[in-house]
Design a protein around this motif. Structure first.
Motif, PDB file in Angstrom:
ATOM      1  N   MET A  34     -24.844  13.931  56.625  1.00  0.00           N
ATOM      2  CA  MET A  34     -24.043  15.066  57.087  1.00  0.00           C
ATOM      3  C   MET A  34     -24.899  16.255  57.486  1.00  0.00           C
ATOM      4  O   MET A  34     -24.419  17.163  58.172  1.00  0.00           O
ATOM      5  N   GLY A  35     -26.159  16.284  57.066  1.00  0.00           N
ATOM      6  CA  GLY A  35     -27.055  17.381  57.417  1.00  0.00           C
ATOM      7  C   GLY A  35     -26.500  18.734  57.021  1.00  0.00           C
ATOM      8  O   GLY A  35     -25.986  18.918  55.916  1.00  0.00           O
ATOM      9  N   ASP A  36     -26.563  19.695  57.961  1.00  0.00           N
ATOM     10  CA  ASP A  36     -26.127  21.073  57.698  1.00  0.00           C
ATOM     11  C   ASP A  36     -24.613  21.212  57.535  1.00  0.00           C
ATOM     12  O   ASP A  36     -24.146  22.268  57.118  1.00  0.00           O
ATOM     13  N   ALA A  37     -23.866  20.170  57.857  1.00  0.00           N
ATOM     14  CA  ALA A  37     -22.407  20.232  57.682  1.00  0.00           C
ATOM     15  C   ALA A  37     -22.024  20.222  56.206  1.00  0.00           C
ATOM     16  O   ALA A  37     -20.939  20.668  55.851  1.00  0.00           O
ATOM     17  N   LEU A  38     -22.920  19.743  55.350  1.00  0.00           N
ATOM     18  CA  LEU A  38     -22.640  19.696  53.910  1.00  0.00           C
ATOM     19  C   LEU A  38     -22.845  21.084  53.327  1.00  0.00           C
ATOM     20  O   LEU A  38     -23.955  21.604  53.285  1.00  0.00           O
ATOM     21  N   VAL A  39     -21.769  21.717  52.887  1.00  0.00           N
ATOM     22  CA  VAL A  39     -21.819  23.060  52.316  1.00  0.00           C
ATOM     23  C   VAL A  39     -22.103  22.983  50.824  1.00  0.00           C
ATOM     24  O   VAL A  39     -22.972  23.664  50.302  1.00  0.00           O
ATOM     25  N   ALA A  40     -21.354  22.142  50.117  1.00  0.00           N
ATOM     26  CA  ALA A  40     -21.514  21.952  48.674  1.00  0.00           C
ATOM     27  C   ALA A  40     -21.195  20.489  48.353  1.00  0.00           C
ATOM     28  O   ALA A  40     -20.094  20.030  48.653  1.00  0.00           O
ATOM     29  N   PRO A  41     -22.162  19.766  47.783  1.00  0.00           N
ATOM     30  CA  PRO A  41     -21.911  18.353  47.518  1.00  0.00           C
ATOM     31  C   PRO A  41     -20.799  18.117  46.503  1.00  0.00           C
ATOM     32  O   PRO A  41     -20.189  17.061  46.490  1.00  0.00           O
ATOM     33  N   GLY A  42     -20.514  19.118  45.678  1.00  0.00           N
ATOM     34  CA  GLY A  42     -19.452  18.976  44.692  1.00  0.00           C
ATOM     35  C   GLY A  42     -19.874  18.101  43.544  1.00  0.00           C
ATOM     36  O   GLY A  42     -21.065  17.874  43.309  1.00  0.00           O
ATOM     37  N   ASN A  43     -18.884  17.582  42.831  1.00  0.00           N
ATOM     38  CA  ASN A  43     -19.121  16.772  41.648  1.00  0.00           C
ATOM     39  C   ASN A  43     -17.906  15.915  41.367  1.00  0.00           C
ATOM     40  O   ASN A  43     -16.796  16.229  41.807  1.00  0.00           O
ATOM     41  N   PRO A  44     -18.109  14.863  40.560  1.00  0.00           N
ATOM     42  CA  PRO A  44     -16.937  14.161  40.044  1.00  0.00           C
ATOM     43  C   PRO A  44     -16.268  15.072  39.010  1.00  0.00           C
ATOM     44  O   PRO A  44     -16.895  16.002  38.500  1.00  0.00           O
ATOM     45  N   VAL A  45     -15.013  14.821  38.744  1.00  0.00           N
ATOM     46  CA  VAL A  45     -14.284  15.611  37.744  1.00  0.00           C
ATOM     47  C   VAL A  45     -13.653  14.680  36.708  1.00  0.00           C
ATOM     48  O   VAL A  45     -13.450  13.492  36.966  1.00  0.00           O
ATOM     49  N   GLY A  46     -13.356  15.247  35.542  1.00  0.00           N
ATOM     50  CA  GLY A  46     -12.691  14.491  34.487  1.00  0.00           C
ATOM     51  C   GLY A  46     -11.191  14.443  34.715  1.00  0.00           C
ATOM     52  O   GLY A  46     -10.675  14.999  35.687  1.00  0.00           O
ATOM     53  N   MET A  47     -10.492  13.776  33.807  1.00  0.00           N
ATOM     54  CA  MET A  47      -9.043  13.671  33.900  1.00  0.00           C
ATOM     55  C   MET A  47      -8.413  15.057  33.856  1.00  0.00           C
ATOM     56  O   MET A  47      -8.755  15.879  33.027  1.00  0.00           O
ATOM     57  N   SER A  48      -7.521  15.306  34.794  1.00  0.00           N
ATOM     58  CA  SER A  48      -6.872  16.611  34.888  1.00  0.00           C
ATOM     59  C   SER A  48      -5.593  16.660  34.063  1.00  0.00           C
ATOM     60  O   SER A  48      -5.073  15.643  33.634  1.00  0.00           O
ATOM     61  N   LYS A  49      -5.122  17.861  33.884  1.00  0.00           N
ATOM     62  CA  LYS A  49      -3.820  18.114  33.269  1.00  0.00           C
ATOM     63  C   LYS A  49      -2.947  18.737  34.352  1.00  0.00           C
ATOM     64  O   LYS A  49      -3.444  19.444  35.220  1.00  0.00           O
ATOM     65  N   THR A  50      -1.666  18.454  34.308  1.00  0.00           N
ATOM     66  CA  THR A  50      -0.725  18.997  35.273  1.00  0.00           C
ATOM     67  C   THR A  50       0.088  20.086  34.590  1.00  0.00           C
ATOM     68  O   THR A  50       0.737  19.833  33.575  1.00  0.00           O
ATOM     69  N   VAL A  51       0.035  21.301  35.136  1.00  0.00           N
ATOM     70  CA  VAL A  51       0.738  22.440  34.564  1.00  0.00           C
ATOM     71  C   VAL A  51       1.934  22.766  35.448  1.00  0.00           C
ATOM     72  O   VAL A  51       1.788  22.990  36.643  1.00  0.00           O
ATOM     73  N   THR A  52       3.126  22.755  34.859  1.00  0.00           N
ATOM     74  CA  THR A  52       4.353  23.112  35.567  1.00  0.00           C
ATOM     75  C   THR A  52       5.141  24.099  34.712  1.00  0.00           C
ATOM     76  O   THR A  52       4.764  24.383  33.569  1.00  0.00           O
ATOM     77  N   ALA A  53       6.256  24.570  35.241  1.00  0.00           N
ATOM     78  CA  ALA A  53       7.115  25.473  34.470  1.00  0.00           C
ATOM     79  C   ALA A  53       7.674  24.780  33.231  1.00  0.00           C
ATOM     80  O   ALA A  53       8.063  25.434  32.272  1.00  0.00           O
ATOM     81  N   ASN A  59      -1.458  13.525  32.009  1.00  0.00           N
ATOM     82  CA  ASN A  59      -1.562  12.266  32.745  1.00  0.00           C
ATOM     83  C   ASN A  59      -2.369  12.335  34.037  1.00  0.00           C
ATOM     84  O   ASN A  59      -2.541  11.334  34.711  1.00  0.00           O
ATOM     85  N   GLY A  60      -2.862  13.494  34.419  1.00  0.00           N
ATOM     86  CA  GLY A  60      -3.626  13.611  35.658  1.00  0.00           C
ATOM     87  C   GLY A  60      -2.773  13.613  36.911  1.00  0.00           C
ATOM     88  O   GLY A  60      -3.294  13.612  38.020  1.00  0.00           O
ATOM     89  N   GLY A  61      -1.480  13.567  36.799  1.00  0.00           N
ATOM     90  CA  GLY A  61      -0.610  13.588  37.965  1.00  0.00           C
ATOM     91  C   GLY A  61      -0.461  12.223  38.600  1.00  0.00           C
ATOM     92  O   GLY A  61      -1.002  11.224  38.133  1.00  0.00           O
ATOM     93  N   SER A  62       0.258  12.167  39.708  1.00  0.00           N
ATOM     94  CA  SER A  62       0.558  10.888  40.348  1.00  0.00           C
ATOM     95  C   SER A  62      -0.634  10.306  41.100  1.00  0.00           C
ATOM     96  O   SER A  62      -0.708   9.101  41.322  1.00  0.00           O
ATOM     97  N   ASN A  63      -1.599  11.157  41.495  1.00  0.00           N
ATOM     98  CA  ASN A  63      -2.782  10.691  42.218  1.00  0.00           C
ATOM     99  C   ASN A  63      -3.963  11.543  41.752  1.00  0.00           C
ATOM    100  O   ASN A  63      -4.387  12.454  42.456  1.00  0.00           O
ATOM    101  N   PRO A  64      -4.511  11.248  40.577  1.00  0.00           N
ATOM    102  CA  PRO A  64      -5.517  12.130  39.975  1.00  0.00           C
ATOM    103  C   PRO A  64      -6.745  12.364  40.862  1.00  0.00           C
ATOM    104  O   PRO A  64      -7.227  11.455  41.532  1.00  0.00           O
ATOM    105  N   LEU A  65      -7.211  13.587  40.824  1.00  0.00           N
ATOM    106  CA  LEU A  65      -8.426  13.973  41.528  1.00  0.00           C
ATOM    107  C   LEU A  65      -9.621  13.378  40.790  1.00  0.00           C
ATOM    108  O   LEU A  65      -9.675  13.412  39.558  1.00  0.00           O
TER     109      LEU A  65
END
Length: 104
Positions: A34-53, A59-65
């Motif tokens: 990607m060369g200079d198009a790569l701004v931030a390579p980022g990282n993998p993430v752990g299981m998320s939590k879904t916060v609602t009202a 459960n990480g939601g229906s399609n976990p990040l």
């Protein structure tokens, strides 16, 4: 030039050190291309939590990040073309959601 976030869904942790090295090499080759198009390579993430009202779900939601990357591209079509080379897309183990980042 606009920036876009690649939100990764799917994939998994390698089961052996050899498999891990192969996976890392694929990601490094793709990101390096990607060369200079790569701004931030980022990282993998752990299981998320879904916060609602109604509360917080573990459960990480229906399609976990599973991770993210930030890139620069002329438009969303160009960013999507870049995302097609993602190792998870290439091997069929996951998908990439592409969205433009809007400056506030």
């Amino acid at each position: 030039m606009p920036e876009f976030v690649f939100a990764y869904h799917g994939g998994g942790m390698p089961e052996t050190p050899e498999e891990g090295a192969k996976v890392m090499a694929a990601w490094e080759a793709w990101m390096g291309g990607m060369g200079d198009a790569l701004v931030a390579p980022g990282n993998p993430v752990g299981m998320s939590k879904t916060v609602t009202a109604n509360g917080i779900e573990d459960n990480g939601g229906s399609n976990p990040l599973s991770g993210y990357t930030i890139v620069k591209a002329d438009d969303i079509d160009a960013a999507c073309h870049m995302a097609k080379g993602c190792p998870m897309v290439v091997d069929g183990s996951g998908s990439v959601e592409v969205a433009q980042i809007h400056e506030m």
